[in-house]
Design an enzyme around this catalytic site. Structure first.
Site, short mmCIF file in Angstrom:
data_model
loop_
_atom_site.label_atom_id
_atom_site.label_comp_id
_atom_site.label_asym_id
_atom_site.label_seq_id
_atom_site.Cartn_x
_atom_site.Cartn_y
_atom_site.Cartn_z
N GLY A 49 37.67 41.04 32.50
CA GLY A 49 38.11 42.43 32.66
C GLY A 49 37.02 43.49 32.58
N TRP A 51 34.90 44.62 34.87
CA TRP A 51 34.94 45.55 36.02
C TRP A 51 36.15 46.47 35.93
CZ3 TRP A 51 33.09 43.84 41.55
CH2 TRP A 51 31.78 43.36 41.48
N ASP A 82 46.61 33.74 42.77
CA ASP A 82 45.49 33.20 43.54
C ASP A 82 45.27 34.10 44.76
OD1 ASP A 82 43.90 31.73 45.32
OD2 ASP A 82 44.79 29.82 44.74
N ASP A 105 34.78 40.21 42.38
CA ASP A 105 33.71 39.47 41.70
C ASP A 105 34.14 38.01 41.54
OD1 ASP A 105 31.21 39.39 40.41
OD2 ASP A 105 32.08 39.75 38.43
N LYS A 145 31.34 39.79 45.98
CA LYS A 145 30.24 38.89 45.61
C LYS A 145 30.18 37.69 46.54
CE LYS A 145 30.49 36.49 41.68
NZ LYS A 145 30.43 36.55 40.22
C1 LIG Z 1 32.73 36.12 37.25
S1 LIG Z 1 34.43 36.14 36.84
C2 LIG Z 1 34.84 37.84 37.02
C3 LIG Z 1 34.27 38.73 35.95
C4 LIG Z 1 34.81 40.14 35.99
N1 LIG Z 1 34.34 40.87 37.15
C5 LIG Z 1 34.44 40.92 34.75
O1 LIG Z 1 33.70 41.90 34.87
O2 LIG Z 1 34.91 40.56 33.67
C6 LIG Z 1 35.16 35.40 38.26
C7 LIG Z 1 36.67 35.27 38.21
O3 LIG Z 1 37.15 34.86 39.49
C8 LIG Z 1 38.39 34.19 39.26
N2 LIG Z 1 38.83 33.46 40.45
C9 LIG Z 1 38.24 32.41 41.06
N3 LIG Z 1 38.97 31.98 42.10
C10 LIG Z 1 40.06 32.79 42.17
C11 LIG Z 1 41.20 32.85 43.03
N4 LIG Z 1 41.35 31.98 44.05
N5 LIG Z 1 42.14 33.80 42.81
C12 LIG Z 1 42.00 34.67 41.77
N6 LIG Z 1 40.94 34.66 40.92
C13 LIG Z 1 39.99 33.73 41.11
C14 LIG Z 1 38.08 33.31 38.06
O4 LIG Z 1 39.26 32.91 37.42
C15 LIG Z 1 37.19 34.23 37.21
O5 LIG Z 1 37.95 34.85 36.20
#
Ligand SMILES: C[S@@+](CC[C@H](N)C(=O)[O-])C[C@H]1O[C@@H](n2cnc3c(N)ncnc32)[C@H](O)[C@@H]1O
Length: 191
Positions: A49, A51, A82, A105, A145
């Site tokens: 969370g 961002w 998802d 992200d 990203k």
């Molecule tokens: C690097 S983290 C994000 C960090 C966030 N921007 C922050 O500042 O806290 C990446 C996130 O992408 C999510 N993610 C990956 N594939 C996903 C999908 N298909 N649908 C939704 N979320 C997804 C992961 O669960 C993870 O929590």
């Protein structure tokens, strides 16, 4: 992937951000002026969370989406889902039909194999852009990203016509050895 020697890891702890990633968005926002007070912001791949916290502190109303749960944040509505599934887009639209900013992200689970991780990240970035195409207001901003690799130029070419301003950017808060870069698209136009 918490690097305990990491400057931004400790800075986030001290300043109350949930992730070091928060500083990437703060830096990109300072450079590119992506989020304004009163904006409706969609945060894809949002957990834990950081961002969303940054966007809410900038005065935006945020809708955040992730596969994993996220602890509540004021002015942030969370959808567990998802981003590659159409039902998630429907839930996003139910909360708001349009957004000033879409940011993603989202990261795949890292396999350690450069090409696989790159291609999975491109899939998530495309899923994010497909959502943006549906809900981003004309003139809106998009950040996503991607892990660098051979498909990145093709991805850039796909997005290019939709934005008046577009570039790849690597914020200072990204780790030096990281493969990640962010596509920044400003002033969205529907085509
Ligand atoms: C690097 S983290 C994000 C960090 C966030 N921007 C922050 O500042 O806290 C990446 C996130 O992408 C999510 N993610 C990956 N594939 C996903 C999908 N298909 N649908 C939704 N979320 C997804 C992961 O669960 C993870 O929590």
């Amino acid at each position: 992937m918490k690097d305990r020697q990491d400057y931004y890891y400790w800075k986030a702890k001290k300043e109350g951000y949930r992730s070091r990633a928060a500083y990437k968005l703060l830096q990109m926002n300072r450079t590119f002026k992506l989020i304004r007070e009163g904006d409706m912001v969609l945060d894809l791949g949002a957990t834990p969370g950081g961002w969303s916290q940054v966007a809410a502190l900038l005065g935006a109303s945020v809708v955040a989406v992730d596969l994993n749960p996220m602890k509540p944040i004021e002015n942030v509505t969370f959808i567990r889902g998802d981003i590659t599934l159409p039902e998630t887009l429907e839930k996003i639209k139910e909360i708001s039909p349009s957004y000033d900013v879409v940011m993603s992200d989202a990261s795949p689970k890292i396999s350690g194999k450069w090409t696989i991780d790159h291609l999975r990240s491109i899939d998530l970035a495309r899923a994010s852009f497909n959502i943006a195409k549906e809900v981003l207001k004309p003139g809106g901003n998009f950040v996503v990203k991607v892990f660098q690799g051979e498909e990145i130029q093709r991805f850039f070419n796909e997005l290019k016509p939709y934005f008046r301003f577009k570039k790849f950017h690597s914020p200072q808060a990204s780790r030096k050895r990281s493969a990640e870069v962010y596509f920044i698209g400003k002033r969205f136009r529907k085509i």
